[in-house]
Design a protein around this motif. Structure first.
Motif, PDB file in Angstrom:
ATOM      1  N   VAL A   1       0.063  -1.669  -8.329  1.00  0.00           N
ATOM      2  CA  VAL A   1       0.139  -0.470  -7.495  1.00  0.00           C
ATOM      3  C   VAL A   1       1.343   0.380  -7.891  1.00  0.00           C
ATOM      4  O   VAL A   1       1.236   1.600  -8.073  1.00  0.00           O
ATOM      5  CB  VAL A   1       0.232  -0.838  -6.006  1.00  0.00           C
ATOM      6  CG1 VAL A   1       0.679   0.356  -5.170  1.00  0.00           C
ATOM      7  CG2 VAL A   1      -1.116  -1.328  -5.492  1.00  0.00           C
TER       8      VAL A   1
ATOM      9  N   ARG B   1      -6.367   8.764  -4.244  1.00  0.00           N
ATOM     10  CA  ARG B   1      -5.263   7.974  -3.695  1.00  0.00           C
ATOM     11  C   ARG B   1      -4.977   8.348  -2.245  1.00  0.00           C
ATOM     12  O   ARG B   1      -4.538   7.516  -1.462  1.00  0.00           O
ATOM     13  CB  ARG B   1      -4.011   8.152  -4.555  1.00  0.00           C
ATOM     14  CG  ARG B   1      -4.091   7.464  -5.902  1.00  0.00           C
ATOM     15  CD  ARG B   1      -2.713   7.314  -6.527  1.00  0.00           C
ATOM     16  NE  ARG B   1      -2.169   8.565  -6.987  1.00  0.00           N
ATOM     17  CZ  ARG B   1      -2.348   9.054  -8.213  1.00  0.00           C
ATOM     18  NH1 ARG B   1      -3.114   8.419  -9.066  1.00  0.00           N
ATOM     19  NH2 ARG B   1      -1.789  10.184  -8.577  1.00  0.00           N
TER      20      ARG B   1
ATOM     21  N   PHE C   1      -2.195   3.741   0.221  1.00  0.00           N
ATOM     22  CA  PHE C   1      -1.666   4.562  -0.866  1.00  0.00           C
ATOM     23  C   PHE C   1      -0.894   5.758  -0.334  1.00  0.00           C
ATOM     24  O   PHE C   1       0.120   6.159  -0.911  1.00  0.00           O
ATOM     25  CB  PHE C   1      -2.798   5.037  -1.776  1.00  0.00           C
ATOM     26  CG  PHE C   1      -3.138   4.071  -2.876  1.00  0.00           C
ATOM     27  CD1 PHE C   1      -2.528   4.161  -4.104  1.00  0.00           C
ATOM     28  CD2 PHE C   1      -4.068   3.075  -2.675  1.00  0.00           C
ATOM     29  CE1 PHE C   1      -2.834   3.273  -5.126  1.00  0.00           C
ATOM     30  CE2 PHE C   1      -4.385   2.187  -3.682  1.00  0.00           C
ATOM     31  CZ  PHE C   1      -3.770   2.285  -4.914  1.00  0.00           C
TER      32      PHE C   1
ATOM     33  N   MET D   1       1.472   4.137  -9.324  1.00  0.00           N
ATOM     34  CA  MET D   1       2.135   5.203  -8.589  1.00  0.00           C
ATOM     35  C   MET D   1       3.251   5.854  -9.403  1.00  0.00           C
ATOM     36  O   MET D   1       3.500   7.052  -9.284  1.00  0.00           O
ATOM     37  CB  MET D   1       2.737   4.658  -7.292  1.00  0.00           C
ATOM     38  CG  MET D   1       1.708   4.145  -6.303  1.00  0.00           C
ATOM     39  SD  MET D   1       0.545   5.420  -5.813  1.00  0.00           S
ATOM     40  CE  MET D   1       1.656   6.648  -5.186  1.00  0.00           C
TER      41      MET D   1
ATOM     42  N   GLY E   1      -8.473  -1.501  -3.770  1.00  0.00           N
ATOM     43  CA  GLY E   1      -7.744  -0.377  -4.346  1.00  0.00           C
ATOM     44  C   GLY E   1      -8.272   0.142  -5.664  1.00  0.00           C
ATOM     45  O   GLY E   1      -7.827   1.180  -6.141  1.00  0.00           O
TER      46      GLY E   1
END
Length: 587
Positions: free
Chosen positions: A11, A450, A456, A15, A555
């Motif tokens: 993640v 997202r 998120f 990001m 996700g």
């Protein structure tokens, strides 16, 4: 507690290492309610009443870049320590534990005096290898280790293992986890909407009444984590040295997990000072996304977080700036991996206006529709997998990297020249309006996906706040849309300087072959997958592995396209690990 970091690492890579989050269009705004408590703690609230749950998280504005020489790794160590409980959670007798911990500290102080002697002996050539190796212990150290072990065994009689996690789980919470990077340390959990007060109490308790129990044994856990993720990884140890070569003066020079000798030497007194400075409410931002009423949340925030006193010592500013690079640097690493070329330049910090043009620029190069794939794979068949390009804009500085794996029979020099050739094109030829708009549309589409996930969205708010400005969530769409072909050409010439180039060649160690599934990946996605697969092989808890699978599957839809194969491969390897562990239990 052994936390399932597998999903979190991917993640954060998604990001922080791909196109940054922007709203679906320049007209879309996420309604964020900002509130600052009297003690300086910031709250960012987003109401979403689509399901009866809330994702709550908070970020301490401290990462490895805030560490001083001699205590590197302390920010990451704190991520571990913050799950050890409080004066009432995780113990059957808090007062008795404190007394034992005081005795442990006294023994450790005596041990440090012995290590000081060993450091002197090593400088004189009387000790070989690390002073912390068991074979280098003096007779006095052996006696002190025996005393420490006895005290730790005594303390364990009062410890309620993983009680912090168990309280949350019993109340229906999930995804309790954390991560540390160069600029921040972030904690979060998903809770049922009717248990939101539990989240406020639990999180404020570990900020107000944290107890760093099992401190010295947890340092050993971190040291083992380093052995597993860095020293036993075929490429991670070289990546660490490449980072140190790339950053000179900058505090990004040292690794997040810390140098081994520093981790071994961190004291509880240093930990207490670090906590008082960086975990004060005036250095923390909380984000809450989901099914709640703002008035109720603000009242709970005042009741629980508001009771924590403001820090007495403001966190010191990071003042060390990176030096200008005067000449190209090169590194060649022989490793159990496919041969490849990585080229890196200095980029910009997160709040720098050029971030948007550089983000679009790397998107023009990256992906299966990007220039690097079309040139190196489709036209010239000199690279395998998917060549990559990315911008990493951090709080104080940044980097830009491109890279590719070599096809059979192709030399490193040929691939390097091909990568630089595409950079040269950007410098000398304006990007077409069609190509520019295509990249912008893809960036907006990825970020829109997202935003559909409460998790998120919460994570973006915390990350952007820690990097400099959470308003980036709503402001960056217009900035991305405003990037022109002239901007791309300007930043190409400004940042891709020959003297600022850092090049890493991976040469395959003779007789070694890379995992074919990993070989099909490239760039950041491949590096993250490698790290996670190494961690999977050490995980013994089936429940943690099953949780990681569920989190990743939830996700994948929000992840950028280039990361999805990595997610799918990690899920596959986790399932294989689960099957193996279950088979072993059945024997």
């Amino acid at each position: 507690m052994k936390k399932p970091h597998l999903w979190i690492a991917i993640v954060t890579a998604i990001m922080l290492g791909t196109s940054v989050g922007v709203s679906a269009s320049t007209g879309t705004q996420v309604p964020v309610n900002e509130h600052v408590l009297d003690n300086g703690m910031r709250l960012l609230l987003v109401e979403r009443h689509d399901n009866p749950s809330v994702v709550g998280g908070w970020v301490a504005h401290v990462g490895s870049a805030n560490e001083q020489a001699g205590v590197t790794g302390i920010a990451h160590l704190f991520e571990h320590m913050m799950f050890k409980g409080t004066s009432t959670i995780g113990t059957t007798d808090g007062m008795k534990e404190l007394e034992i911990m005081s005795r442990l500290d006294a023994v450790r102080l005596e041990m440090e005096a012995e290590y000081t002697k060993l450091r002197g002996a090593k400088r004189r050539g009387k000790v070989q290898g690390s002073i912390y190796l068991p074979e280098n212990r003096t007779p006095r150290l052996e006696k002190l280790f025996t005393q420490m072990k006895a005290l730790q065994d005594e303390q364990h009689e009062f410890i309620v293992k993983d009680e912090y996690d168990k309280i949350y789980t019993a109340m229906g919470a999930s995804s309790l986890n954390a991560f540390t990077n160069q600029d921040m340390t972030t904690y979060f959990a998903n809770v049922p909407a009717n248990k939101l007060e539990l989240w406020f109490w639990m999180e404020s308790e570990r900020l107000m009444n944290a107890v760093f129990r099992e401190f010295y044994s947890e340092r050993d856990v971190v040291r083992e984590e380093r052995r597993m993720l860095v020293e036993s990884n075929p490429t991670a140890k070289f990546e660490e040295q490449f980072e140190s070569m790339f950053w000179n003066a900058s505090p990004y020079h040292h690794p997040i997990i810390g140098w081994p000798s520093d981790v071994e030497a961190i004291s509880r007194a240093q930990a207490n000072e670090f906590f008082a400075t960086y975990y004060a409410p005036n250095n923390i931002t909380a984000a809450i996304v989901g099914d709640f009423e703002p008035d109720e949340v603000l009242a709970l925030a005042e009741k629980y977080f508001g009771r924590i006193p403001r820090g007495e010592t403001p966190p010191p500013e990071v003042v060390t700036e990176e030096l200008e690079q005067l000449q190209e640097r090169r590194m060649i690493a022989e490793a159990d991996t496919n041969p490849s070329v990585q080229i890196r330049w200095r980029g910009v910090s997160f709040v720098n206006d050029d971030q948007h043009a550089l983000d679009v620029l790397t998107s023009i190069l990256a992906g299966r529709t990007g220039r690097l794939y079309k040139s190196l794979v489709e036209e010239h068949t000199m690279a395998t997998g998917e060549p990559y390009a990315y911008l990493r804009a951090m709080k104080f500085d940044g980097l830009i990297e491109v890279g590719a794996e070599l096809a059979e029979g192709v030399t490193h020099q040929e691939v390097e020249e091909a990568l630089l050739g595409e950079i040269s094109r950007l410098k000398n030829e304006p990007v077409s309006d069609h190509e520019l708009q295509k990249v912008k549309n893809q960036s907006l589409a990825d970020s829109y996906r997202r935003l559909q996930s409460n998790f998120f969205l919460m994570l973006q708010l915390l990350i952007y706040d820690a990097m400099g400005d959470w308003h980036f969530l709503n402001d960056s769409a217009a900035a991305i849309e405003a990037v022109t072909a002239e901007d791309i050409q300007r930043v190409s010439n400004e940042y891709f300087k020959n003297t600022g180039r850092n090049t890493l060649w991976y040469v395959r160690k003779e007789g070694s072959m890379e995992d074919p599934d990993l070989a099909a990946l490239s760039g950041q996605a491949k590096q993250v997958a490698k790290q996670m697969i190494a961690q999977i092989s050490q995980e013994e808890d089936v429940a943690h592995l099953q949780m990681a699978v569920a989190q990743m599957q939830a996700g994948i839809g929000q992840a950028p396209e280039e990361f999805r194969p990595a997610l799918e491969l990690v899920v596959k390897r986790i399932r294989e690990r689960i099957s193996l562990l279950e088979a072993e239990k059945g024997e």
